[in-house]
Design a protein around this motif. Structure first.
Motif, PDB file in Angstrom:
ATOM      1  N   GLU A 154      -5.221  -3.987 -78.833  1.00 39.04           N
ATOM      2  CA  GLU A 154      -6.278  -4.129 -77.822  1.00 39.04           C
ATOM      3  C   GLU A 154      -5.689  -4.773 -76.573  1.00 39.04           C
ATOM      4  N   SER A 155      -6.366  -4.583 -75.458  1.00 39.66           N
ATOM      5  CA  SER A 155      -5.835  -5.231 -74.249  1.00 39.66           C
ATOM      6  C   SER A 155      -6.764  -6.349 -73.777  1.00 39.66           C
ATOM      7  N   ASN A 156      -7.411  -7.038 -74.743  1.00 41.83           N
ATOM      8  CA  ASN A 156      -8.315  -8.138 -74.356  1.00 41.83           C
ATOM      9  C   ASN A 156      -7.533  -9.370 -73.898  1.00 41.83           C
ATOM     10  N   GLU A 157      -8.257 -10.310 -73.291  1.00 42.08           N
ATOM     11  CA  GLU A 157      -7.672 -11.595 -72.891  1.00 42.08           C
ATOM     12  C   GLU A 157      -7.295 -12.386 -74.153  1.00 42.08           C
ATOM     13  N   ASP A 158      -6.401 -13.343 -73.990  1.00 38.09           N
ATOM     14  CA  ASP A 158      -6.081 -14.229 -75.115  1.00 38.09           C
ATOM     15  C   ASP A 158      -7.338 -15.005 -75.535  1.00 38.09           C
ATOM     16  N   ILE A 159      -7.425 -15.297 -76.811  1.00 34.68           N
ATOM     17  CA  ILE A 159      -8.551 -16.062 -77.363  1.00 34.68           C
ATOM     18  C   ILE A 159      -8.228 -17.557 -77.265  1.00 34.68           C
ATOM     19  N   ASN A 160      -9.253 -18.379 -77.051  1.00 39.80           N
ATOM     20  CA  ASN A 160      -9.043 -19.822 -77.063  1.00 39.80           C
ATOM     21  C   ASN A 160      -8.943 -20.296 -78.523  1.00 39.80           C
ATOM     22  N   LEU A 161      -7.771 -20.780 -78.908  1.00 41.89           N
ATOM     23  CA  LEU A 161      -7.559 -21.176 -80.307  1.00 41.89           C
ATOM     24  C   LEU A 161      -7.892 -22.646 -80.559  1.00 41.89           C
ATOM     25  N   ASP A 162      -8.190 -23.382 -79.447  1.00 46.97           N
ATOM     26  CA  ASP A 162      -8.346 -24.838 -79.578  1.00 46.97           C
ATOM     27  C   ASP A 162      -9.729 -25.258 -80.038  1.00 46.97           C
ATOM     28  N   THR A 163     -10.732 -24.417 -79.776  1.00 48.84           N
ATOM     29  CA  THR A 163     -12.108 -24.847 -80.010  1.00 48.84           C
ATOM     30  C   THR A 163     -12.704 -24.138 -81.215  1.00 48.84           C
ATOM     31  N   LEU A 164     -13.306 -24.913 -82.108  1.00 45.98           N
ATOM     32  CA  LEU A 164     -13.935 -24.328 -83.290  1.00 45.98           C
ATOM     33  C   LEU A 164     -15.082 -23.426 -82.853  1.00 45.98           C
ATOM     34  N   GLY A 165     -15.261 -22.314 -83.515  1.00 47.30           N
ATOM     35  CA  GLY A 165     -16.378 -21.427 -83.171  1.00 47.30           C
ATOM     36  C   GLY A 165     -15.971 -19.967 -83.244  1.00 47.30           C
ATOM     37  N   GLN A 168     -16.149 -12.756 -80.160  1.00 52.23           N
ATOM     38  CA  GLN A 168     -16.244 -11.366 -80.579  1.00 52.23           C
ATOM     39  C   GLN A 168     -15.248 -10.522 -79.772  1.00 52.23           C
ATOM     40  N   ILE A 169     -14.466  -9.698 -80.453  1.00 51.08           N
ATOM     41  CA  ILE A 169     -13.675  -8.679 -79.740  1.00 51.08           C
ATOM     42  C   ILE A 169     -14.125  -7.345 -80.311  1.00 51.08           C
ATOM     43  N   ASN A 170     -14.793  -6.572 -79.530  1.00 50.54           N
ATOM     44  CA  ASN A 170     -15.410  -5.325 -80.025  1.00 50.54           C
ATOM     45  C   ASN A 170     -16.207  -5.649 -81.298  1.00 50.54           C
ATOM     46  N   ASP A 171     -15.863  -4.986 -82.404  1.00 53.28           N
ATOM     47  CA  ASP A 171     -16.624  -5.227 -83.633  1.00 53.28           C
ATOM     48  C   ASP A 171     -16.032  -6.340 -84.484  1.00 53.28           C
ATOM     49  N   MET A 172     -14.992  -6.986 -83.970  1.00 52.35           N
ATOM     50  CA  MET A 172     -14.309  -8.003 -84.792  1.00 52.35           C
ATOM     51  C   MET A 172     -14.723  -9.425 -84.391  1.00 52.35           C
ATOM     52  N   THR A 173     -15.066 -10.234 -85.407  1.00 57.48           N
ATOM     53  CA  THR A 173     -15.390 -11.638 -85.146  1.00 57.48           C
ATOM     54  C   THR A 173     -14.143 -12.478 -85.391  1.00 57.48           C
ATOM     55  N   VAL A 174     -13.802 -13.288 -84.395  1.00 50.19           N
ATOM     56  CA  VAL A 174     -12.685 -14.217 -84.577  1.00 50.19           C
ATOM     57  C   VAL A 174     -13.286 -15.602 -84.753  1.00 50.19           C
ATOM     58  N   GLU A 175     -13.022 -16.214 -85.896  1.00 50.40           N
ATOM     59  CA  GLU A 175     -13.605 -17.518 -86.164  1.00 50.40           C
ATOM     60  C   GLU A 175     -12.505 -18.570 -86.224  1.00 50.40           C
ATOM     61  N   ILE A 176     -12.583 -19.540 -85.327  1.00 46.99           N
ATOM     62  CA  ILE A 176     -11.598 -20.626 -85.343  1.00 46.99           C
ATOM     63  C   ILE A 176     -12.162 -21.723 -86.253  1.00 46.99           C
ATOM     64  N   ILE A 177     -11.414 -22.043 -87.311  1.00 47.85           N
ATOM     65  CA  ILE A 177     -11.932 -22.987 -88.304  1.00 47.85           C
ATOM     66  C   ILE A 177     -11.059 -24.246 -88.382  1.00 47.85           C
ATOM     67  N   ASP A 178     -11.652 -25.296 -88.911  1.00 46.52           N
ATOM     68  CA  ASP A 178     -10.918 -26.538 -89.122  1.00 46.52           C
ATOM     69  C   ASP A 178      -9.784 -26.256 -90.116  1.00 46.52           C
ATOM     70  N   SER A 179      -8.568 -26.609 -89.750  1.00 43.03           N
ATOM     71  CA  SER A 179      -7.410 -26.257 -90.586  1.00 43.03           C
ATOM     72  C   SER A 179      -7.311 -27.113 -91.843  1.00 43.03           C
ATOM     73  N   VAL A 180      -7.973 -28.285 -91.817  1.00 48.10           N
ATOM     74  CA  VAL A 180      -7.693 -29.293 -92.838  1.00 48.10           C
ATOM     75  C   VAL A 180      -8.814 -29.493 -93.857  1.00 48.10           C
ATOM     76  N   SER A 181     -10.099 -29.419 -93.422  1.00 47.04           N
ATOM     77  CA  SER A 181     -11.188 -29.961 -94.258  1.00 47.04           C
ATOM     78  C   SER A 181     -11.336 -29.263 -95.613  1.00 47.04           C
ATOM     79  N   ASP A 182     -11.303 -27.937 -95.661  1.00 48.33           N
ATOM     80  CA  ASP A 182     -11.451 -27.261 -96.951  1.00 48.33           C
ATOM     81  C   ASP A 182     -10.355 -27.712 -97.917  1.00 48.33           C
ATOM     82  N   TYR A 183      -9.142 -27.822 -97.369  1.00 42.06           N
ATOM     83  CA  TYR A 183      -7.997 -28.204 -98.205  1.00 42.06           C
ATOM     84  C   TYR A 183      -8.155 -29.640 -98.721  1.00 42.06           C
ATOM     85  N   ALA A 184      -8.534 -30.542 -97.814  1.00 50.43           N
ATOM     86  CA  ALA A 184      -8.684 -31.953 -98.219  1.00 50.43           C
ATOM     87  C   ALA A 184      -9.788 -32.075 -99.270  1.00 50.43           C
ATOM     88  N   ASP A 185     -10.869 -31.315 -99.112  1.00 51.78           N
ATOM     89  CA  ASP A 185     -11.961 -31.354-100.104  1.00 51.78           C
ATOM     90  C   ASP A 185     -11.455 -30.902-101.475  1.00 51.78           C
TER      91      ASP A 185
END
Ligand code: G16
Length: 542
Positions: A154-165, A168-185
């Motif tokens: 795709e030729s979309n803009e870069d996604i912001n990887l810093d903020t959780l949330g 949408q790129i076309n039909d694809m959802t990009v979800e930025i998640i907390d890297s640590v919490s599931d693992y620590a739990d």
């Protein structure tokens, strides 16, 4: 969406753990894209599929993630779960794939190899069970790389990887998640955090953890400092850096210098530990005491039912072939099977999935269990921390008591690094050719009782992996193993593994180097190492 014409690179065959090359090699036009498209082709029917995506934070991690996002969108994926800032340790990625039932994941890491513009980069695909792709999948990826003619992006803009949330790129959802919490739990579910906290509070339990400026920094801070209350000043090198601070993020005695100094001092805490670039390896130390990874696996096996999550006992254990046979002794006593697999975590996957084993490990500083499908650095450190809290004994006492019961396997690995690939292959070939002639020969104080090339038949799917290392079995009770590493990026690395068993408790506290010296010398003669490599001694001994 663009379809880009490309042509194959002939050097994209995955090694022991994915594709690893020098970073600059990865940065050349189409190199990463070709490999990613080849992964997607191996997955097949990517429309509507989901992936976990993240890496160890090394140089080129973020640009690679942005490229993979665009390619995933163009290939019709419906959802990507990405660690915040592009960070995911290998064990955390394995957990997320399993927990959120994705169609696998892509992990960007060259593990313990140095990072930075002049360091190494790597990429691996993990299957929906959360584990490294087995050989039939890596072979399919490799074949795709040899015939690729185009990739989609795709030729979309870069996604912001810093903020959780979500984005949408076309039909694809990009979800930025907390890297640590599931693992620590998950770690809280496995171990007795209350007991560890009590030990910390009463100052009877302390830890120095070296994150080596790699991915485990944020995980270690959350688990060891925030959740367990351990001394923050003893979680060292915990800020992840793109070049690991110029260091070699390999948790062994040679590379974790700062930690070794602390653990060999008078003020050493009870436990010392380190993890590697992507957080799947571990080194365990006591005060002035090094625990070999093979012994660590054996001690864990012997004490497994002490730990909350494994109270009911385990079905079996496994080790890679060159790992010492210390765990075999424990399995024998427990009356459970012990499997011997080739080097590479991917070989444990089927055994874990079929519940043939629940604990496994390798000499290369890797231990893990059925909680995920990767080896797990912080999990191993917590195992030891929990064990110390239960036993209220020093690391050295726990290990030496273990030896009294099971005997000691003196163990060492001698690496001849960055040698000429052709010479390394010739050395192995020559050795293979003379194997049968070696049997019954007397060498030094030993007799060669067997000499073979290790081959493995997977007990679950029947797949065969041949030429996995040469074993020279010696009487009495010793082994020398020769194999070429599958993770290096420069020339070849010859690994020579030395092991000697000592059942007599009066002879278990000798110096390892001295005990293994005759075997080290023998290894040079048997494989004609000086002749083929031009080296008179190993570059790294662990
Ligand atoms: C990888 C594999 C391990 C293997 C190690 C060493 O670890 O996942 O299973 O034992 O390489 O392999 P070799 O001896 O071929 O270099 P990591 O931590 O580098 O991903």
């Amino acid at each position: 969406m663009k379809t880009v014409k490309t042509s194959p690179f002939t050097d994209q065959e995955p090694g022991t753990s994915g594709l690893r090359k020098q970073t600059k090699h990865f940065q050349q036009a189409h190199y990463l894209e070709n490999f990613v498209q080849s992964i997607f082709s191996a997955i097949g029917n990517t429309v509507g599929k989901t992936l976990v995506l993240g890496g160890d934070g090394r140089f080129f991690n973020v640009p690679a993630i942005q490229t993979i996002i665009k390619m995933a969108a163009a290939n019709g994926f419906s959802r990507l779960l990405i660690g915040q800032n592009g960070i995911l340790s290998t064990p955390a990625a394995s957990l997320l794939i399993r927990k959120y039932k994705t169609d696998g994941g892509i992990i960007l890491s060259a593990s313990h190899n140095p990072g930075g513009q002049n360091g190494d980069f790597g990429i691996k695909y993990n299957t929906p069970n959360g584990g490294p792709a087995p050989e039939k999948v890596t072979e399919a990826i490799y074949q795709n790389t040899l015939s690729i003619s185009e990739y989609k992006i795709e030729s979309n803009e870069d996604i912001n990887l810093d903020t959780l949330g979500q984005t949408q790129i076309n039909d694809m959802t990009v979800e930025i998640i907390d890297s640590v919490s599931d693992y620590a739990d998950m770690m809280e579910d496995i171990y007795d955090f209350e007991l560890i906290k009590q030990g910390v509070k009463s100052k009877t339990l302390s830890l120095c953890f070296d994150a080596m400026h790699a991915v485990t920094g944020p995980y270690a801070r959350e688990i060891f400092i925030n959740r367990l209350g351990l001394d923050a000043s003893l979680v060292i090198n915990s800020i992840p850096l793109e070049d690991f601070g110029g260091g070699h993020p390999d948790p062994n005695q040679a590379h974790a210098e700062e930690l070794m100094k602390i653990m060999n001092s008078d003020q050493a805490p009870d436990l010392g530990a380190a993890s590697d670039g992507d957080g799947d390896r571990n080194m365990i130390l006591g005060q002035n005491f090094f625990v070999t990874p093979s012994d660590s696996l054996a001690v864990m096996s012997a004490n497994i039912t002490e730990i909350k999550a494994y109270k009911a006992g385990i079905s079996g254990v496994a080790r890679s072939m060159p790992t010492s046979q210390a765990v075999d002794k424990v399995a024998e006593k427990l009356g459970i099977p012990c499997y011997e697999t080739p080097t590479g975590w991917k070989f444990f996957g089927n055994l874990l999935d079929a519940n043939k084993i629940a604990l496994c490990g390798e000499e290369s500083f890797g231990t893990g269990s059925n909680h995920i499908r990767e080896k797990d650095g912080i999990w191993a450190v917590l195992f030891w921390l929990n064990l110390l809290a239960i036993k209220k004994q020093s690391v050295e006492k726990i290990v030496s008591s273990h030896w009294t019961i099971y005997g000691r396997h003196y163990y060492g690995r001698h690496d001849y690094e960055a040698i000429d690939s052709n010479s390394a292959n010739k050395l192995m070939m020559t050795l293979r050719e003379k194997l049968t002639g070696l049997i019954s020969k007397k060498v030094g104080d030993y007799t060669i009782t067997d000499a073979c090339d290790f081959a493995y038949t997977d007990p679950i799917d029947g797949s065969i992996s041949a030429k996995q290392g040469i074993i020279i079995q010696l009487n009495p009770d010793a082994r020398i193993i020769f194999r070429l590493s599958g993770t290096g990026t420069q020339g070849a690395t010859l690994r020579v593994y030395l092991e000697k068993y000592e059942a007599d408790s009066n002879k278990q506290s000798f110096d390892t180097t001295q005990v293994l010296e005759p075997l080290a010398e023998l290894s040079k003669t048997i494989a004609d190492i000086v002749h083929f490599t031009g080296r008179t001694s190993a570059d790294v001994i662990t």
